[in-house]
Design a protein around this motif. Structure first.
Motif, mmCIF file in Angstrom:
data_model
loop_
_atom_site.group_PDB
_atom_site.id
_atom_site.type_symbol
_atom_site.label_atom_id
_atom_site.label_comp_id
_atom_site.label_asym_id
_atom_site.label_seq_id
_atom_site.Cartn_x
_atom_site.Cartn_y
_atom_site.Cartn_z
ATOM 1 N N LEU A 55 0.839 -1.193 0.000
ATOM 2 C CA LEU A 55 0.000 0.000 0.000
ATOM 3 C C LEU A 55 0.877 1.246 0.000
ATOM 4 C CD1 LEU A 55 -2.508 -1.035 2.803
ATOM 5 C CD2 LEU A 55 -3.092 -0.728 0.401
ATOM 6 N N SER A 56 0.323 2.328 -0.540
ATOM 7 C CA SER A 56 0.972 3.615 -0.349
ATOM 8 C C SER A 56 0.912 3.980 1.125
ATOM 9 C CB SER A 56 0.250 4.688 -1.167
ATOM 10 O OG SER A 56 0.699 5.965 -0.762
ATOM 11 N N GLU A 57 1.948 4.599 1.592
ATOM 12 C CA GLU A 57 1.987 5.055 2.985
ATOM 13 C C GLU A 57 0.741 5.882 3.319
ATOM 14 O OE1 GLU A 57 5.375 7.097 5.855
ATOM 15 O OE2 GLU A 57 5.523 7.327 3.694
ATOM 16 N N ASP A 58 0.263 6.608 2.333
ATOM 17 C CA ASP A 58 -0.906 7.482 2.553
ATOM 18 C C ASP A 58 -2.200 6.695 2.740
ATOM 19 O OD1 ASP A 58 0.838 9.593 2.084
ATOM 20 O OD2 ASP A 58 0.373 9.625 -0.068
ATOM 21 N N ASP A 59 -2.213 5.440 2.331
ATOM 22 C CA ASP A 59 -3.445 4.646 2.390
ATOM 23 C C ASP A 59 -3.466 3.646 3.540
ATOM 24 O OD1 ASP A 59 -4.315 5.908 0.083
ATOM 25 O OD2 ASP A 59 -3.480 4.379 -1.248
ATOM 26 N N LEU A 60 -2.472 3.673 4.401
ATOM 27 C CA LEU A 60 -2.409 2.696 5.487
ATOM 28 C C LEU A 60 -3.514 2.939 6.509
ATOM 29 C CD1 LEU A 60 1.437 2.636 6.213
ATOM 30 C CD2 LEU A 60 0.111 0.963 4.905
ATOM 31 N N ARG A 61 -4.105 1.845 6.975
ATOM 32 C CA ARG A 61 -5.036 1.958 8.097
ATOM 33 C C ARG A 61 -4.224 2.153 9.382
ATOM 34 N NH1 ARG A 61 -6.899 -2.849 5.615
ATOM 35 N NH2 ARG A 61 -6.225 -4.008 7.451
ATOM 36 N N ASP A 62 -4.886 2.580 10.433
ATOM 37 C CA ASP A 62 -4.176 2.884 11.682
ATOM 38 C C ASP A 62 -3.314 1.709 12.151
ATOM 39 O OD1 ASP A 62 -5.180 5.387 11.745
ATOM 40 O OD2 ASP A 62 -6.684 4.998 13.292
ATOM 41 N N GLU A 63 -3.903 0.505 12.089
ATOM 42 C CA GLU A 63 -3.166 -0.650 12.610
ATOM 43 C C GLU A 63 -2.002 -1.055 11.706
ATOM 44 O OE1 GLU A 63 -6.268 -0.641 11.518
ATOM 45 O OE2 GLU A 63 -6.729 -2.463 10.361
ATOM 46 N N GLN A 64 -1.964 -0.488 10.500
ATOM 47 C CA GLN A 64 -0.855 -0.787 9.587
ATOM 48 C C GLN A 64 0.292 0.215 9.710
ATOM 49 O OE1 GLN A 64 -3.365 -0.729 6.072
ATOM 50 N NE2 GLN A 64 -3.087 -2.940 5.777
ATOM 51 N N GLN A 65 0.116 1.249 10.459
ATOM 52 C CA GLN A 65 1.147 2.296 10.584
ATOM 53 C C GLN A 65 2.508 1.758 11.040
ATOM 54 O OE1 GLN A 65 1.141 5.380 9.532
ATOM 55 N NE2 GLN A 65 -1.019 5.427 8.946
ATOM 56 N N PRO A 66 2.537 0.771 11.966
ATOM 57 C CA PRO A 66 3.855 0.261 12.397
ATOM 58 C C PRO A 66 4.698 -0.312 11.259
ATOM 59 C CG PRO A 66 2.138 -0.436 13.921
ATOM 60 C CD PRO A 66 1.439 0.187 12.746
ATOM 61 N N TYR A 67 4.083 -0.640 10.142
ATOM 62 C CA TYR A 67 4.831 -1.210 9.023
ATOM 63 C C TYR A 67 5.715 -0.184 8.321
ATOM 64 C CZ TYR A 67 2.724 -5.647 9.812
ATOM 65 O OH TYR A 67 2.384 -6.823 10.409
#
Ligand code: SF4
Ligand code: F3S
Length: 106
Positions: A55-67
């Motif tokens: 995913l684009s960094e801009d499209d990450l869900r909250d729980e995906q932010q640590p990635y």
């Protein structure tokens, strides 16, 4: 920048690697990451992943932010991969399974 997220873990299809024009994927035992300083944001890899893990960094869900941090960290540790290889043997069984982060091998 683009980011590899949880659903790559234990699948590692590597279709993404073939299309990246700058070869900015790095390979661990059961996960790939994108080097954030090398990715040129072309977006070519996103539709190629059978696990929809990119995913684009801009499209990450909250729980995906640590990635974001995880990709940056592991891209410095792992070797570059610039050719597609066979997915992990049980990739199909793991595609879509929840809570795979605990299986990440470094
Ligand atoms: Fe490579 Fe483009 Fe994907 Fe970035 S967005 S990892 S440059 S294919
Ligand atoms: Fe992983 Fe998808 Fe690439 S599963 S190795 S990000 S094609």
């Amino acid at each position: 920048t683009y980011v590899v997220t949880e659903n790559c873990i234990r699948c590692k299809y590597t279709d993404c690697v073939d299309v990246c024009p700058v070869d900015c994927f790095y390979e661990g035992p059961n996960f790939l990451v994108i080097h954030p300083d090398e990715c040129i944001d072309c977006g070519l890899c996103e539709p190629e992943c059978p696990a929809e893990a990119i995913l684009s960094e801009d499209d990450l869900r909250d729980e995906q932010q640590p990635y974001v941090a995880l990709n940056a960290e592991l891209a410095e540790l792992w070797p570059n991969i610039n050719e597609r290889k066979a997915p992990l043997a049980d990739a199909e069984e793991w595609n879509g399974v929840a809570d795979k982060l605990k299986y990440l091998e470094r």
